[in-house]
Write a protein that holds these residues in place. Structure first.
Motif, PDB file in Angstrom:
ATOM      1  N   ASP A 137     -25.362   8.784   4.235  1.00 25.45           N
ATOM      2  CA  ASP A 137     -25.135   7.956   3.044  1.00 25.45           C
ATOM      3  C   ASP A 137     -24.747   8.719   1.786  1.00 25.45           C
ATOM      4  O   ASP A 137     -24.515   8.125   0.752  1.00 25.45           O
ATOM      5  CB  ASP A 137     -26.344   7.048   2.765  1.00 25.45           C
ATOM      6  CG  ASP A 137     -27.547   7.855   2.328  1.00 25.45           C
ATOM      7  OD1 ASP A 137     -27.581   9.048   2.658  1.00 25.45           O
ATOM      8  OD2 ASP A 137     -28.442   7.302   1.674  1.00 25.45           O
ATOM      9  N   ALA A 138     -24.641  10.048   1.860  1.00 22.94           N
ATOM     10  CA  ALA A 138     -24.265  10.787   0.661  1.00 22.94           C
ATOM     11  C   ALA A 138     -22.872  11.383   0.818  1.00 22.94           C
ATOM     12  O   ALA A 138     -22.566  12.438   0.294  1.00 22.94           O
ATOM     13  CB  ALA A 138     -25.274  11.882   0.355  1.00 22.94           C
TER      14      ALA A 138
ATOM     15  N   TYR B 143     -11.237  16.259  -2.318  1.00 19.37           N
ATOM     16  CA  TYR B 143     -10.375  15.896  -3.446  1.00 19.37           C
ATOM     17  C   TYR B 143     -10.514  16.904  -4.579  1.00 19.37           C
ATOM     18  O   TYR B 143      -9.555  17.165  -5.304  1.00 19.37           O
ATOM     19  CB  TYR B 143     -10.670  14.469  -3.894  1.00 19.37           C
ATOM     20  CG  TYR B 143     -10.462  13.490  -2.765  1.00 19.37           C
ATOM     21  CD1 TYR B 143      -9.177  13.153  -2.355  1.00 19.37           C
ATOM     22  CD2 TYR B 143     -11.537  12.965  -2.049  1.00 19.37           C
ATOM     23  CE1 TYR B 143      -8.968  12.300  -1.287  1.00 19.37           C
ATOM     24  CE2 TYR B 143     -11.339  12.112  -0.975  1.00 19.37           C
ATOM     25  CZ  TYR B 143     -10.055  11.776  -0.607  1.00 19.37           C
ATOM     26  OH  TYR B 143      -9.850  10.954   0.467  1.00 19.37           O
ATOM     27  N   GLY B 144     -11.721  17.477  -4.723  1.00 21.06           N
ATOM     28  CA  GLY B 144     -11.903  18.536  -5.717  1.00 21.06           C
ATOM     29  C   GLY B 144     -11.058  19.752  -5.371  1.00 21.06           C
ATOM     30  O   GLY B 144     -10.433  20.353  -6.243  1.00 21.06           O
TER      31      GLY B 144
ATOM     32  N   GLU C  88     -20.090  10.720  -0.387  1.00 25.54           N
ATOM     33  CA  GLU C  88     -19.252  10.884  -1.572  1.00 25.54           C
ATOM     34  C   GLU C  88     -19.335  12.310  -2.112  1.00 25.54           C
ATOM     35  O   GLU C  88     -18.400  12.770  -2.763  1.00 25.54           O
ATOM     36  CB  GLU C  88     -19.668   9.883  -2.658  1.00 25.54           C
ATOM     37  CG  GLU C  88     -18.504   9.109  -3.234  1.00 25.54           C
ATOM     38  CD  GLU C  88     -18.925   8.238  -4.416  1.00 25.54           C
ATOM     39  OE1 GLU C  88     -18.306   8.387  -5.472  1.00 25.54           O
ATOM     40  OE2 GLU C  88     -19.856   7.443  -4.283  1.00 25.54           O
ATOM     41  N   ALA C  89     -20.455  12.999  -1.831  1.00 28.28           N
ATOM     42  CA  ALA C  89     -20.609  14.367  -2.317  1.00 28.28           C
ATOM     43  C   ALA C  89     -19.528  15.276  -1.738  1.00 28.28           C
ATOM     44  O   ALA C  89     -19.106  16.240  -2.378  1.00 28.28           O
ATOM     45  CB  ALA C  89     -21.991  14.901  -1.976  1.00 28.28           C
TER      46      ALA C  89
ATOM     47  N   LEU D  23       0.825  -1.212   0.000  1.00 29.14           N
ATOM     48  CA  LEU D  23       0.000   0.000   0.000  1.00 29.14           C
ATOM     49  C   LEU D  23       0.858   1.260   0.000  1.00 29.14           C
ATOM     50  O   LEU D  23       0.476   2.281  -0.568  1.00 29.14           O
ATOM     51  CB  LEU D  23      -0.938  -0.003   1.214  1.00 29.14           C
ATOM     52  CG  LEU D  23      -2.121  -0.968   1.126  1.00 29.14           C
ATOM     53  CD1 LEU D  23      -2.820  -1.077   2.471  1.00 29.14           C
ATOM     54  CD2 LEU D  23      -3.110  -0.497   0.077  1.00 29.14           C
TER      55      LEU D  23
ATOM     56  N   ILE E 102       0.662   6.294  -6.963  1.00 25.68           N
ATOM     57  CA  ILE E 102      -0.540   7.029  -7.374  1.00 25.68           C
ATOM     58  C   ILE E 102      -0.247   8.520  -7.414  1.00 25.68           C
ATOM     59  O   ILE E 102      -0.502   9.207  -8.406  1.00 25.68           O
ATOM     60  CB  ILE E 102      -1.725   6.731  -6.429  1.00 25.68           C
ATOM     61  CG1 ILE E 102      -2.188   5.290  -6.617  1.00 25.68           C
ATOM     62  CG2 ILE E 102      -2.884   7.692  -6.697  1.00 25.68           C
ATOM     63  CD1 ILE E 102      -3.264   4.863  -5.654  1.00 25.68           C
TER      64      ILE E 102
ATOM     65  N   ASN F 235     -16.525  14.592  -1.438  1.00 26.02           N
ATOM     66  CA  ASN F 235     -15.294  14.435  -2.217  1.00 26.02           C
ATOM     67  C   ASN F 235     -15.044  15.637  -3.110  1.00 26.02           C
ATOM     68  O   ASN F 235     -13.906  15.946  -3.437  1.00 26.02           O
ATOM     69  CB  ASN F 235     -15.375  13.190  -3.110  1.00 26.02           C
ATOM     70  CG  ASN F 235     -15.250  11.926  -2.298  1.00 26.02           C
ATOM     71  OD1 ASN F 235     -15.047  11.986  -1.097  1.00 26.02           O
ATOM     72  ND2 ASN F 235     -15.367  10.797  -2.955  1.00 26.02           N
ATOM     73  N   VAL F 236     -16.146  16.287  -3.513  1.00 28.13           N
ATOM     74  CA  VAL F 236     -16.016  17.465  -4.360  1.00 28.13           C
ATOM     75  C   VAL F 236     -15.178  18.521  -3.658  1.00 28.13           C
ATOM     76  O   VAL F 236     -14.309  19.151  -4.252  1.00 28.13           O
ATOM     77  CB  VAL F 236     -17.403  18.038  -4.701  1.00 28.13           C
ATOM     78  CG1 VAL F 236     -17.277  19.369  -5.389  1.00 28.13           C
ATOM     79  CG2 VAL F 236     -18.162  17.060  -5.563  1.00 28.13           C
TER      80      VAL F 236
ATOM     81  N   PHE G 115      -7.482  19.003  -6.146  1.00 28.52           N
ATOM     82  CA  PHE G 115      -7.246  19.035  -7.593  1.00 28.52           C
ATOM     83  C   PHE G 115      -7.220  20.476  -8.115  1.00 28.52           C
ATOM     84  O   PHE G 115      -6.295  20.885  -8.828  1.00 28.52           O
ATOM     85  CB  PHE G 115      -8.342  18.209  -8.278  1.00 28.52           C
ATOM     86  CG  PHE G 115      -8.158  18.017  -9.751  1.00 28.52           C
ATOM     87  CD1 PHE G 115      -6.920  17.743 -10.297  1.00 28.52           C
ATOM     88  CD2 PHE G 115      -9.248  18.094 -10.606  1.00 28.52           C
ATOM     89  CE1 PHE G 115      -6.758  17.549 -11.660  1.00 28.52           C
ATOM     90  CE2 PHE G 115      -9.100  17.904 -11.968  1.00 28.52           C
ATOM     91  CZ  PHE G 115      -7.852  17.646 -12.491  1.00 28.52           C
ATOM     92  N   MET G 116      -8.240  21.263  -7.718  1.00 27.36           N
ATOM     93  CA  MET G 116      -8.355  22.625  -8.218  1.00 27.36           C
ATOM     94  C   MET G 116      -7.163  23.476  -7.811  1.00 27.36           C
ATOM     95  O   MET G 116      -6.660  24.260  -8.602  1.00 27.36           O
ATOM     96  CB  MET G 116      -9.632  23.278  -7.679  1.00 27.36           C
ATOM     97  CG  MET G 116     -10.841  23.022  -8.542  1.00 27.36           C
ATOM     98  SD  MET G 116     -12.233  24.017  -8.012  1.00 27.36           S
ATOM     99  CE  MET G 116     -12.942  22.975  -6.771  1.00 27.36           C
TER     100      MET G 116
END
Lengths: 266, 270
Positions: free
Chosen positions: B178-179, B188-189, B181-182, B32, B39, B184-185, B192-193
């Protein structure tokens, strides 16, 4: 074994994913926003050079949003097969005893998942991209049909790769290293991190020959109408050849894994 | 047993516990760690691939872009190392194991920050650090004491901004299990930005990233000063140094959201 049985497995799997609407919504938002950032970056690159690797700006914007739409169906970022957790819990014994083919059972499950993903997760990021950027949308229904075939073959290749990684759980206690490594290769050689057309000559040649080109590059080229006639047949053959080879490798691994399993009585 | 430890003691004890746990599967951990390095390394390769096609991006040369990229990535991965445990809260709540953290006589947030800590989170810092060094060596910087001091200052501000975001992630996971993942914007967004010159994104998005979600302060604003670039938006010079103010404001909001979320939390029982 009959095909309707596997269709039933796929349908059940499809339904299971319908239940996870929250996760789907999160995925849609993330795929869309990332698509927009990537579109702005490629726009800045293509403003400096009109054509790179045979792609103009509209081509690469289309590539960007089709790629975002493929993240779900091709399961680019995660392995998405439950095999490892079932190996750890011992439930895999039940799976091996089922009167269905083990590999085909998981393939049917994954096809159900991919089908749901196309419906629930692929369309919104692409539509958002098409509204915000100058994206090419094919008007010829035959292109859409050809695209659907390319995506279906791509899903087979994607499954075959992820299956090989997930099956490592039969040999390793913790398979996350192997599945993570596979996801990394998929992101890079699938052309999600950076569009494959930007790769320099030699790296581009290698990448377009590897199985991961089936996941995004081939479907996008079909979508853009760049492949037709013999070239389209060749592209299908490329995808199908990798799918057959990798599924056959998965078959061998399955036989070896079966020999390794020791059932605890109970 | 003496007094229960303070927040820092709790945090370090939890980190040690998870670290020892991760060491148990040595082969997997090594794999890992290699993965994590690769990665992050491949994302750096992606930037190099882009610069194989163009000479500049958003007004930045390769060296300048490398520094900007490395600074954002380093800040993100240090924050990831320190605070990312909040990402596992949704799963804990679904499994009902969050309550185990609540009943201990120590702070909840330090335990959550350190949740599922693993030494492999150090690995992505290798390519990020490499990019910072390569950028600083290659870019034509007119070094002054102020510019030199701004480099570590940028890093700390970035860690603080991302840290506050991780607290928001935790609060959000408690409210909407349960949401997740939103979020992540934003995480991780944001990573990235802020890794690319914000000038790429156009005026409106730049304004939003400065005054809305202040990712501009992770590295963009101070980096403009270090590299001697003018602000494409023409924002006043003091703003280059205003990062900590925005970070502090973000932390206040984040802690407020965290408290509200904890009050909102109802255990699943049984």
């Amino acid at each position: 074994m009959t095909v309707p049985l596997y269709a039933l497995i796929a349908r059940q799997s499809f339904r299971r994913y319908v239940a996870y609407r929250g996760a789907m919504l999160g995925g849609i938002v993330a795929n869309t926003v990332f698509g927009i950032i990537k579109a702005l970056i490629v726009t800045a690159i293509w403003r400096q050079r009109a054509v790179i690797g045979g792609y103009d700006l509209a081509d690469v914007l289309t590539y960007t949003f089709v790629a975002q739409a493929m993240i779900g169906p091709m399961s680019v970022l995660t392995n998405n097969l439950d095999i490892p957790s079932r190996v750890r819990s011992g439930d895999i014994g039940t799976d091996l005893f089922r009167p269905v083919d083990f590999q085909a059972y998981w393939l049917a499950q994954d096809l159900g998942r991919a089908a749901f993903s196309v419906v629930g997760r692929s369309v919104p990021p692409f539509v958002a991209g098409a509204l915000l950027f100058r994206v090419r949308v094919p008007l010829d229904p035959r292109v859409w049909a050809a695209f659907a075939v390319a995506v279906a073959l791509g899903v087979l290749v994607s499954f075959a790769l992820r299956y090989l990684a997930a099956m490592s759980a039969f040999w390793l206690l913790d398979e996350k290293g192997v599945t993570g490594f596979m996801n990394m290769l998929t992101m890079f050689f699938g052309g999600l991190t950076v569009p494959l057309v930007l790769f320099p000559g030699w790296l581009g040649d290698i990448a377009t020959a590897l199985p991961w080109a089936s996941l995004i590059l081939v479907p996008v080229n079909v979508f853009l109408g760049k492949l037709s006639g013999a070239a389209l047949g060749g592209a299908y053959l490329f995808e199908a050849a990798w799918a057959v080879a990798l599924l056959a490798a998965g078959r061998l691994v399955t036989i070896r894994a079966r020999q390794r399993v020791v059932m605890q009585g109970g | 047993m003496g007094e229960p430890p303070g927040p820092v003691g709790t945090y370090l004890a939890t980190v040690r516990m998870w670290g020892r746990s991760a060491m148990q599967y040595r082969a997997s951990l090594i794999l890992l760690m290699v993965n994590g390095t690769l990665i992050a390394g491949l994302e750096l390769v992606a930037l190099l691939v882009v610069f194989g096609n163009v000479r500049s991006l958003g007004g930045f040369t390769l060296s300048e872009a490398l520094y900007l990229y490395g600074a954002a990535q380093a800040a993100f991965y240090i924050s990831d190392l320190m605070f990312t445990g909040t990402e596992y809260l949704g799963e804990r709540i679904r499994m009902g194991t969050f309550d185990a953290l609540l009943v201990r006589p120590v702070g909840v947030l330090p335990q959550v920050f350190a949740d599922q800590f693993t030494p492999r989170r150090f690995c992505p810092l290798i390519p990020a650090g490499g990019a910072v060094v390569a950028g600083l060596v290659g870019a034509p910087i007119h070094w002054t004491w102020l510019r030199a001091a701004l480099v570590p200052y940028t890093l700390l501000t970035g860690v603080a901004v991302f840290g506050a975001i991780w607290v928001f992630v935790g609060a959000f996971q408690i409210m909407v299990t349960d949401a997740s993942e939103a979020m992540n914007v934003v995480t991780y967004g944001g990573q990235f930005m802020s890794s690319y010159p914000l000038a790429l994104y156009g005026r409106n998005l730049m304004l939003f990233l400065t005054f809305g979600v202040p990712f501009a302060f992770v590295n963009w604003q101070p980096t403009l000063y270090v590299l001697g670039h003018a602000d494409p938006l023409g924002l006043p010079l003091p703003l280059r140094f205003a990062g900590p103010l925005f970070a502090a404001a973000l932390w206040c909001l984040a802690l407020f959201a965290w408290r509200a979320a904890l009050r909102h939390h109802r255990s699943t029982g049984s």
